[in-house]
Write a protein that holds these residues in place. Structure first.
Motif, PDB file in Angstrom:
ATOM      1  N   THR A  29       5.224   5.880  13.484  1.00 52.30           N
ATOM      2  CA  THR A  29       5.097   6.871  12.417  1.00 52.30           C
ATOM      3  C   THR A  29       6.366   6.929  11.574  1.00 52.30           C
ATOM      4  OG1 THR A  29       3.633   8.203  13.815  1.00 52.30           O
ATOM      5  CG2 THR A  29       4.622   9.297  11.909  1.00 52.30           C
ATOM      6  N   THR A  30       7.521   6.819  12.223  1.00 49.47           N
ATOM      7  CA  THR A  30       8.795   6.821  11.502  1.00 49.47           C
ATOM      8  C   THR A  30       8.894   5.622  10.570  1.00 49.47           C
ATOM      9  OG1 THR A  30       9.833   7.888  13.417  1.00 49.47           O
ATOM     10  CG2 THR A  30      11.295   6.916  11.786  1.00 49.47           C
ATOM     11  N   VAL A  31       8.399   4.472  11.026  1.00 54.00           N
ATOM     12  CA  VAL A  31       8.398   3.268  10.185  1.00 54.00           C
ATOM     13  C   VAL A  31       7.522   3.475   8.945  1.00 54.00           C
ATOM     14  CG1 VAL A  31       7.689   0.845  10.077  1.00 54.00           C
ATOM     15  CG2 VAL A  31       8.924   1.687  12.073  1.00 54.00           C
ATOM     16  N   VAL A  32       6.354   4.112   9.127  1.00 55.39           N
ATOM     17  CA  VAL A  32       5.467   4.386   7.990  1.00 55.39           C
ATOM     18  C   VAL A  32       6.149   5.318   6.993  1.00 55.39           C
ATOM     19  CG1 VAL A  32       3.307   5.486   7.300  1.00 55.39           C
ATOM     20  CG2 VAL A  32       3.339   3.974   9.272  1.00 55.39           C
ATOM     21  N   LEU A  33       6.815   6.360   7.493  1.00 56.18           N
ATOM     22  CA  LEU A  33       7.534   7.275   6.611  1.00 56.18           C
ATOM     23  C   LEU A  33       8.622   6.539   5.826  1.00 56.18           C
ATOM     24  CD1 LEU A  33       7.903  10.506   8.796  1.00 56.18           C
ATOM     25  CD2 LEU A  33       6.725  10.308   6.600  1.00 56.18           C
ATOM     26  N   GLY A  34       9.300   5.623   6.501  1.00 55.61           N
ATOM     27  CA  GLY A  34      10.309   4.829   5.814  1.00 55.61           C
ATOM     28  C   GLY A  34       9.695   3.986   4.708  1.00 55.61           C
ATOM     29  N   GLY A  35       8.509   3.439   4.973  1.00 60.18           N
ATOM     30  CA  GLY A  35       7.814   2.659   3.953  1.00 60.18           C
ATOM     31  C   GLY A  35       7.419   3.489   2.750  1.00 60.18           C
ATOM     32  N   LEU A  36       6.987   4.737   2.992  1.00 60.04           N
ATOM     33  CA  LEU A  36       6.616   5.629   1.892  1.00 60.04           C
ATOM     34  C   LEU A  36       7.829   6.017   1.048  1.00 60.04           C
ATOM     35  CD1 LEU A  36       4.069   8.044   3.646  1.00 60.04           C
ATOM     36  CD2 LEU A  36       3.562   6.440   1.804  1.00 60.04           C
ATOM     37  N   LEU A  37       8.979   6.164   1.682  1.00 58.77           N
ATOM     38  CA  LEU A  37      10.186   6.578   0.959  1.00 58.77           C
ATOM     39  C   LEU A  37      10.804   5.417   0.185  1.00 58.77           C
ATOM     40  CD1 LEU A  37      11.815   8.901   3.643  1.00 58.77           C
ATOM     41  CD2 LEU A  37      10.978   9.597   1.398  1.00 58.77           C
ATOM     42  N   ILE A  38      10.863   4.238   0.800  1.00 58.92           N
ATOM     43  CA  ILE A  38      11.480   3.085   0.139  1.00 58.92           C
ATOM     44  C   ILE A  38      10.560   2.499  -0.936  1.00 58.92           C
ATOM     45  CG2 ILE A  38      12.290   0.716   0.515  1.00 58.92           C
ATOM     46  CD1 ILE A  38      13.368   1.641   3.207  1.00 58.92           C
ATOM     47  N   ARG A  39       9.251   2.513  -0.676  1.00 56.94           N
ATOM     48  CA  ARG A  39       8.243   2.067  -1.634  1.00 56.94           C
ATOM     49  C   ARG A  39       8.490   0.626  -2.099  1.00 56.94           C
ATOM     50  NH1 ARG A  39       7.095   5.868  -6.398  1.00 56.94           N
ATOM     51  NH2 ARG A  39       5.068   4.874  -6.209  1.00 56.94           N
ATOM     52  N   GLN A  40       8.628  -0.261  -1.152  1.00 56.42           N
ATOM     53  CA  GLN A  40       8.832  -1.675  -1.441  1.00 56.42           C
ATOM     54  C   GLN A  40       7.567  -2.261  -2.072  1.00 56.42           C
ATOM     55  OE1 GLN A  40       9.405  -4.005   2.093  1.00 56.42           O
ATOM     56  NE2 GLN A  40      10.762  -5.454   1.055  1.00 56.42           N
ATOM     57  N   LEU A  75       0.823  -1.217   0.000  1.00 55.26           N
ATOM     58  CA  LEU A  75       0.000   0.000   0.000  1.00 55.26           C
ATOM     59  C   LEU A  75       0.852   1.260   0.000  1.00 55.26           C
ATOM     60  CD1 LEU A  75      -2.922   1.134   0.186  1.00 55.26           C
ATOM     61  CD2 LEU A  75      -2.631   1.159   2.676  1.00 55.26           C
ATOM     62  N   GLU A  76       1.972   1.256   0.738  1.00 56.20           N
ATOM     63  CA  GLU A  76       2.829   2.430   0.791  1.00 56.20           C
ATOM     64  C   GLU A  76       3.459   2.734  -0.566  1.00 56.20           C
ATOM     65  OE1 GLU A  76       2.394   0.242   2.997  1.00 56.20           O
ATOM     66  OE2 GLU A  76       2.927   0.851   5.028  1.00 56.20           O
ATOM     67  N   HIS A  77       3.621   1.723  -1.390  1.00 48.95           N
ATOM     68  CA  HIS A  77       4.124   1.940  -2.743  1.00 48.95           C
ATOM     69  C   HIS A  77       3.059   2.621  -3.605  1.00 48.95           C
ATOM     70  CE1 HIS A  77       6.537   0.881  -6.390  1.00 48.95           C
ATOM     71  NE2 HIS A  77       5.343   0.959  -6.951  1.00 48.95           N
ATOM     72  N   ALA A  78       1.839   2.114  -3.530  1.00 42.60           N
ATOM     73  CA  ALA A  78       0.766   2.640  -4.370  1.00 42.60           C
ATOM     74  C   ALA A  78       0.327   4.034  -3.950  1.00 42.60           C
ATOM     75  CB  ALA A  78      -0.428   1.683  -4.334  1.00 42.60           C
ATOM     76  N   TRP A 130       7.887  -8.698   3.537  1.00 40.40           N
ATOM     77  CA  TRP A 130       7.605  -9.768   4.485  1.00 40.40           C
ATOM     78  C   TRP A 130       6.105 -10.016   4.598  1.00 40.40           C
ATOM     79  CZ3 TRP A 130      10.915  -6.884   8.682  1.00 40.40           C
ATOM     80  CH2 TRP A 130      12.240  -6.814   8.237  1.00 40.40           C
ATOM     81  N   PHE A 131       5.723 -11.277   4.478  1.00 38.75           N
ATOM     82  CA  PHE A 131       4.323 -11.680   4.621  1.00 38.75           C
ATOM     83  C   PHE A 131       3.403 -10.897   3.679  1.00 38.75           C
ATOM     84  CE2 PHE A 131       6.403 -11.935   8.830  1.00 38.75           C
ATOM     85  CZ  PHE A 131       6.447 -13.314   8.952  1.00 38.75           C
ATOM     86  N   ARG A 132       3.940 -10.466   2.547  1.00 33.02           N
ATOM     87  CA  ARG A 132       3.212  -9.717   1.520  1.00 33.02           C
ATOM     88  C   ARG A 132       2.689  -8.372   2.053  1.00 33.02           C
ATOM     89  NH1 ARG A 132      -0.950 -13.195  -1.863  1.00 33.02           N
ATOM     90  NH2 ARG A 132      -0.716 -11.330  -3.157  1.00 33.02           N
ATOM     91  N   LEU A 133       3.303  -7.868   3.129  1.00 30.80           N
ATOM     92  CA  LEU A 133       2.897  -6.594   3.694  1.00 30.80           C
ATOM     93  C   LEU A 133       3.966  -5.529   3.541  1.00 30.80           C
ATOM     94  CD1 LEU A 133       1.261  -7.709   7.080  1.00 30.80           C
ATOM     95  CD2 LEU A 133       0.084  -6.921   5.021  1.00 30.80           C
ATOM     96  N   GLY A 134       5.175  -5.901   3.217  1.00 31.48           N
ATOM     97  CA  GLY A 134       6.262  -4.955   3.223  1.00 31.48           C
ATOM     98  C   GLY A 134       6.936  -4.965   4.590  1.00 31.48           C
ATOM     99  N   PHE A 135       8.201  -4.544   4.635  1.00 29.14           N
ATOM    100  CA  PHE A 135       8.933  -4.568   5.899  1.00 29.14           C
ATOM    101  C   PHE A 135       8.261  -3.680   6.943  1.00 29.14           C
ATOM    102  CE2 PHE A 135      10.426  -0.587   4.212  1.00 29.14           C
ATOM    103  CZ  PHE A 135      10.749   0.181   5.325  1.00 29.14           C
ATOM    104  N   ASP A 136       7.684  -2.556   6.489  1.00 32.65           N
ATOM    105  CA  ASP A 136       7.075  -1.607   7.421  1.00 32.65           C
ATOM    106  C   ASP A 136       5.831  -2.194   8.087  1.00 32.65           C
ATOM    107  OD1 ASP A 136       6.281  -1.543   4.749  1.00 32.65           O
ATOM    108  OD2 ASP A 136       5.288   0.372   4.961  1.00 32.65           O
ATOM    109  N   GLY A 137       4.999  -2.905   7.315  1.00 31.77           N
ATOM    110  CA  GLY A 137       3.799  -3.500   7.885  1.00 31.77           C
ATOM    111  C   GLY A 137       4.127  -4.534   8.950  1.00 31.77           C
ATOM    112  N   ALA A 138       5.113  -5.377   8.675  1.00 30.71           N
ATOM    113  CA  ALA A 138       5.506  -6.389   9.650  1.00 30.71           C
ATOM    114  C   ALA A 138       6.072  -5.739  10.911  1.00 30.71           C
ATOM    115  CB  ALA A 138       6.550  -7.326   9.027  1.00 30.71           C
TER     116      ALA A 138
END
Length: 342
Positions: free
Chosen positions: A304-315, A103-106, A319-327
């Motif tokens: 919140t920092t983890v979510v920001l990292g997910g938005l920037l990396i855009r995997q 989701l963070e990628h999209a 992991w578990f089809r959720l992305g590293f940030d979701g896990a």
């Protein structure tokens, strides 16, 4: 009976009923918000973060204000920041229903990133307030005014940033915010949609008040700590609107709205601390917070920092089809709740 202490059985029943009512209202809000975002011209990111976030945060505002006015400052504080932690976990729930890509990628956009930065700054200010001198002006700590001004200033910068120097690279999985057909709402006038939007907001407010009374009954009838009750019981109910509306928005294809509702709603929830500070007559709400409440605030900041990292990396896949940030969000939240419980 309504104003007094509720029995434990009634309190538990009210929490369950209010949760179910919140879920039903939130599903409806997702459709209304998607259509109104297009009709107002605000776009899903700004509409979702401000108006949509405001409505889904109304229950939390009421919970914090009522708890603070009832001389339950720890419950009021933990509800506000506990709601943020629970709502951040809603990113994982929404991601689970969007199977094409992380989701963070999209949903990566400059506005969503900026709202994440705004949320980080607000949480940092709340922590600074707790360690600042214990002074009040007319019973209100100066940090409450700073939080409000910081939020309004952030909104102004985000709204005016029409020519950004940074852009999310478009990929085949990026979902852009483009107006769509109104679907089932096509035959309804905009004023009628706004009326329904406001009515649902009123129902959410009443549910928030009922949950607060129920939580105070549970707190008095058990040995549970205020930080745990605020973070888990109030926090989860507080986070339900964002979680359900985000999942419903994802199923409608409104990806940007889904993500903005979570991040924007969280930013507004930090302002609940200012609301609670105004309502609390025992001094500064920030200094009434104990170690549990400050620990919970730190956890929300890390999430919140983890979510920001997910938005920037855009995997795209993780992991578990959720992305590293979701896990990581699941692990951090589970660890936080476990520590608060013991």
């Amino acid at each position: 009976m309504l104003a007094g202490q509720w029995p434990l059985g009634w309190s538990v029943a009210v929490v369950c009923l209010a949760g179910a009512l919140t879920v039903a209202c939130s599903v409806r809000l997702a459709g209304l918000g998607d259509v109104l975002a297009d009709r107002t011209g605000w776009g899903e990111a700004l509409f979702g973060a401000v108006l949509f976030g405001l409505v889904t945060s109304l229950s939390g505002i009421v919970m914090t204000a009522v708890s603070a006015a009832d001389d339950q400052p720890e419950l009021a504080y933990s509800n506000a920041v506990g709601g943020i932690a629970a709502q951040t976990l809603a990113v994982v729930a929404a991601d689970a229903f969007y199977r094409r890509v992380n989701l963070e990628h999209a949903a990566a956009s400059l506005q969503n990133l900026l709202f994440g930065c705004l949320l980080t700054g607000l949480l940092g200010l709340a922590l600074m307030a707790s360690f600042s001198p214990d002074v009040t002006v007319a019973g209100v700590h100066p940090a409450s005014f700073v939080l409000i001004l910081f939020y309004l200033g952030g909104l102004h910068l985000i709204h005016k940033n029409t020519e950004p120097m940074w852009r999310a690279v478009r990929t085949r999985e990026t979902v852009w915010d483009v107006p769509q057909s109104d679907g089932a709402f096509a035959q309804r006038s905009t004023p009628r949609l706004w009326t329904e939007f406001v009515v649902i907001a009123g129902i959410v407010v009443v549910a928030g008040w009922a949950v607060t009374q129920a939580a105070e009954g549970i707190l008095s009838a058990t040995t549970l700590r205020a930080g745990f009750v605020g973070a888990v019981i109030l926090g989860v109910i507080n986070g339900l609107p964002e979680a359900v509306t985000s999942i419903a928005a994802v199923r409608r294809g409104a990806i940007t709205l889904a993500f903005a509702a979570i991040i924007g709603g969280n930013s507004l929830d930090v302002l609940n601390l200012a609301v609670g500070d105004f309502a609390y007559r025992g001094g500064s709400l920030y200094h009434a917070a104990g170690n549990d409440e400050l620990f919970l605030t730190s956890a929300a900041l890390v999430m919140t920092t983890v979510v920001l990292g997910g938005l920037l990396i855009r995997q795209e896949r993780g992991w578990f089809r959720l992305g590293f940030d979701g896990a990581l969000l699941v692990v951090i939240y589970a660890a936080t709740v476990t520590i608060l419980a013991f």
